[in-house]
Design a protein around this motif. Structure first.
Motif, PDB file in Angstrom:
ATOM      1  N   HIS A 478       0.804  -1.231   0.000  1.00 33.89           N
ATOM      2  CA  HIS A 478       0.000   0.000   0.000  1.00 33.89           C
ATOM      3  C   HIS A 478       0.840   1.285   0.000  1.00 33.89           C
ATOM      4  CE1 HIS A 478      -3.570  -2.442   0.602  1.00 33.89           C
ATOM      5  NE2 HIS A 478      -2.981  -3.027   1.641  1.00 33.89           N
ATOM      6  N   TYR A 479       2.058   1.213   0.558  1.00 28.19           N
ATOM      7  CA  TYR A 479       2.934   2.387   0.620  1.00 28.19           C
ATOM      8  C   TYR A 479       4.354   1.984   0.217  1.00 28.19           C
ATOM      9  CZ  TYR A 479      -0.953   4.103   3.457  1.00 28.19           C
ATOM     10  OH  TYR A 479      -2.200   4.468   3.914  1.00 28.19           O
ATOM     11  N   SER A 545      10.832  -7.891  -2.524  1.00 29.67           N
ATOM     12  CA  SER A 545      11.065  -7.065  -3.710  1.00 29.67           C
ATOM     13  C   SER A 545       9.956  -7.227  -4.740  1.00 29.67           C
ATOM     14  CB  SER A 545      12.415  -7.427  -4.348  1.00 29.67           C
ATOM     15  OG  SER A 545      13.479  -7.129  -3.472  1.00 29.67           O
ATOM     16  N   GLN A 546       9.465  -8.445  -4.873  1.00 33.03           N
ATOM     17  CA  GLN A 546       8.376  -8.681  -5.817  1.00 33.03           C
ATOM     18  C   GLN A 546       7.097  -7.973  -5.360  1.00 33.03           C
ATOM     19  OE1 GLN A 546       8.619 -12.963  -5.698  1.00 33.03           O
ATOM     20  NE2 GLN A 546       9.565 -13.081  -7.728  1.00 33.03           N
ATOM     21  N   MET A 547       6.836  -7.970  -4.062  1.00 30.39           N
ATOM     22  CA  MET A 547       5.676  -7.234  -3.540  1.00 30.39           C
ATOM     23  C   MET A 547       5.795  -5.754  -3.870  1.00 30.39           C
ATOM     24  SD  MET A 547       4.948  -8.637   0.282  1.00 30.39           S
ATOM     25  CE  MET A 547       4.696 -10.362   0.624  1.00 30.39           C
ATOM     26  N   ARG A 548       6.984  -5.217  -3.611  1.00 29.89           N
ATOM     27  CA  ARG A 548       7.202  -3.785  -3.846  1.00 29.89           C
ATOM     28  C   ARG A 548       7.057  -3.455  -5.319  1.00 29.89           C
ATOM     29  NH1 ARG A 548      12.280  -3.542  -2.355  1.00 29.89           N
ATOM     30  NH2 ARG A 548      11.701  -3.462  -0.159  1.00 29.89           N
ATOM     31  N   ALA A 554       1.394  -1.218 -10.056  1.00 30.81           N
ATOM     32  CA  ALA A 554      -0.031  -0.915  -9.953  1.00 30.81           C
ATOM     33  C   ALA A 554      -0.253   0.573  -9.711  1.00 30.81           C
ATOM     34  CB  ALA A 554      -0.647  -1.735  -8.814  1.00 30.81           C
ATOM     35  N   LYS A 555       0.603   1.168  -8.908  1.00 28.56           N
ATOM     36  CA  LYS A 555       0.486   2.590  -8.622  1.00 28.56           C
ATOM     37  C   LYS A 555       0.743   3.424  -9.868  1.00 28.56           C
ATOM     38  CE  LYS A 555       1.949   5.860  -5.052  1.00 28.56           C
ATOM     39  NZ  LYS A 555       2.867   6.063  -3.897  1.00 28.56           N
ATOM     40  N   GLY A 556       1.734   2.956 -10.680  1.00 24.97           N
ATOM     41  CA  GLY A 556       2.068   3.686 -11.906  1.00 24.97           C
ATOM     42  C   GLY A 556       0.999   3.603 -12.963  1.00 24.97           C
TER      43      GLY A 556
END
Length: 558
Positions: A478-479, A545-548, A554-556
């Protein structure tokens, strides 16, 4: 015979069948402690280091044994510290009795030193909260509390003990024996109707939970499921109750629910739910079944009428204890239907879940668990608290009919070590292994002293990755790239363990683990193994790292 209230209480507890009590001493119940001076071998007092640890031990003891875990604490701060164990016992549906010191009756209502209104504080998290105000009623109230703790939906009861109720003298007679309570049994007509609904199914599922199974009751549930070839799913953290080696066992419905389990529950057309409340984690946030009217035909069997229809309207509700229901079920002929492929697919997916890639960590927990599955005895007891690390004890072991798992449905950090100590107190001859994260372990690591003093020393595996893993995972989703408050600096756990009289060592690599665990098993004083886990290996199949990266992507694109 004249005795004081403390003696009356202790003698009545022994008569009911209490054998262990967990607690921290306090001046508010000195008369009880004095009575316990004369009861070693009959009712033993396990001296804990914090009331939170004592509460967890009592909750775990109740879950393991099916008899009330007894916790004794002093008033005010003692009670509020112990409340985490009470809440855990409630969410676990585990029998427990918390005995709390209280100010004298002559001081009530003045906000005296450490005064607390226990009915108000505990009212929403217990089956019953009561304060004794007449010494002669101690046996009556204790008997009622014990009965309430073990019947219907088992759970915790809180009894407040004003100091003068314990020190005053009485000629009241203590309880003279245990309570024998026969479970409510299902009506024959209800069993036939249930069988008829199952016979009309295309994709049935049996959903089970609870800790109050006795004798061969779960074996009877398993036999019916196997004869009928119906897939069986455990609710959150109760997978140990049915033999996981059975071809009908298909996994656990809990946090991070496996896709095949979600599919089994969501796509079932008939669900036979036995001895379970419908919690958030076992229903994927109440989404797998529509509230209040499920699409699935629901048969809900429970000992408490308060659970039937509480969230979901069943087509058929059967108020029956799990053991009485199992006995009735064993007398029914199995049902047959065209669902063999449905069951086989669920089982195959469960088995496939044990296959893992190499993990990006110096100590690979997939390989550690594979080794433990080979060397741990069949009657092992595993415990854990809360955190991402619990996936290993919860998902990567097959619990046979003699194995147990003590894990909190409440998601309480710090439960694992006290639960392991309680397990060693209850079953000293068994191998008990606690899985703990570095943050989880530090919630109650002082209870190592309790284990040392009680001679109840388990093996503790600390999955040390230097972070609060569950919260970090949520942060990364989420962040992303905004880490805050989840990186941890910890002590030398091996040295700490040795200071408490345990065998302690650091395990740096996967290859080092088998020999280290052999030394842990051989240790007469328990062991703490500090495992070098990379924060990258946050889950069995997705790295940090994969989560990030996924979150940033998704954010982009948003």
């Amino acid at each position: 015979m004249t005795r004081n209230g403390g003696q009356l209480l202790v003698e009545s507890l022994i008569a009911l069948g209490a054998k262990k009590a967990f607690g921290v001493p306090g001046e508010s119940y000195l008369a009880v402690l004095d009575a316990l001076h004369d009861t070693p071998g009959r009712l033993d007092y396990v001296l804990c280091r914090n009331e939170g640890g004592a509460g967890f031990m009592a909750a775990a003891y109740g879950k393991l044994t099916g008899t009330p875990g007894i916790c004794m604490v002093t008033r005010g701060p003692g009670a509020t510290n112990a409340s985490i164990g009470v809440h855990t016992a409630m969410q676990d549906s585990a029998p427990m009795i918390l005995l709390v010191g209280q100010v004298g009756t002559d001081m009530k209502g003045r906000e005296a030193f450490q005064e607390v209104d226990y009915k108000a504080v505990f009212g929403t998290m217990v089956k019953w909260a009561v304060e004794i105000d007449q010494i002669d009623r101690i046996p009556e109230i204790l008997s009622r509390a014990w009965t309430m703790a073990v019947t219907g939906r088992p759970g915790p009861v809180v009894i407040a003990l004003p100091e003068d109720m314990l020190t005053s003298l009485t000629e009241a007679t203590p309880l003279t024996g245990p309570v024998e309570i026969v479970e409510p049994a299902p009506a024959a007509a209800a069993m036939e109707k249930m069988r008829g609904i199952l016979a009309e199914a295309k994709q049935p599922v049996i959903f089970y939970g609870g800790c109050n199974w006795q004798g061969d009751s779960m074996a009877r549930i398993q036999a019916f499921a196997e004869a009928s070839d119906i897939p069986v799913v455990a609710v959150f953290r109760y997978q140990d109750q049915l033999d996981n080696n059975s071809p009908v066992f298909c996994g656990e419905a809990g946090v991070g629910m496996a896709p095949h389990v979600r599919r089994l529950v969501a796509e079932a057309d008939v669900i036979l739910a036995i001895n379970t409340r419908f919690g958030e984690n076992s229903t994927d946030g109440y989404t797998l079944l529509d509230v209040p009217q499920p699409k699935q035909r629901l048969i809900h069997v429970h000992g408490s009428d308060l659970e039937i229809g509480k969230i979901y309207r069943p087509e058929l509700g059967i108020q029956a204890g799990p053991n009485a229901f199992a006995e009735a079920l064993s007398a029914l002929a199995p049902v047959t239907g065209d669902w063999a492929v449905w069951r086989a697919e669920g089982r195959a997916a469960y088995e496939a879940g044990f296959e893992l890639p190499d993990l990006p960590s110096p100590v690979d927990m997939g390989k550690v668990c594979a080794h433990l599955r080979e060397v741990l005895p069949r009657d092992m007891i595993l415990t854990n608290g809360a955190g991402n690390f619990t996936v290993w004890s919860g998902r990567f072991f097959k619990f046979g009919p003699k194995a147990r798992l003590l894990a909190p449905q409440s998601g309480a950090m710090g439960y694992g070590l006290p639960a392991a100590i309680a397990a060693k107190v209850a079953e000293p001859e068994k191998t008990v292994v606690c899985f703990a994260g570095d943050g989880d372990f530090q919630m109650n690591c002082t209870e190592l002293a309790t284990a040392l003093q009680a001679g109840a020393q388990p093996i503790v595996l600390i999955l040390n990755n230097g972070i609060y893993g569950t919260i970090r995972a949520h942060q990364e989703r989420h962040y992303p790239e905004r880490v805050s408050g989840t990186t941890m600096v910890s002590p030398d756990f091996a040295a700490l363990a040795r200071a408490y009289g345990f065998h302690g060592e650091r395990v740096e690599t996967t290859e080092d683990f088998p020999a280290a665990f052999d030394r842990a098993l051989a240790s007469k004083t328990g062991a703490v193994l500090d495992l070098n886990i990379s924060p990258e290996a946050l889950t069995p199949r997705v790295s940090l790292s994969q989560m990030r990266a996924a979150a940033l992507a998704a954010k982009g694109s948003a």
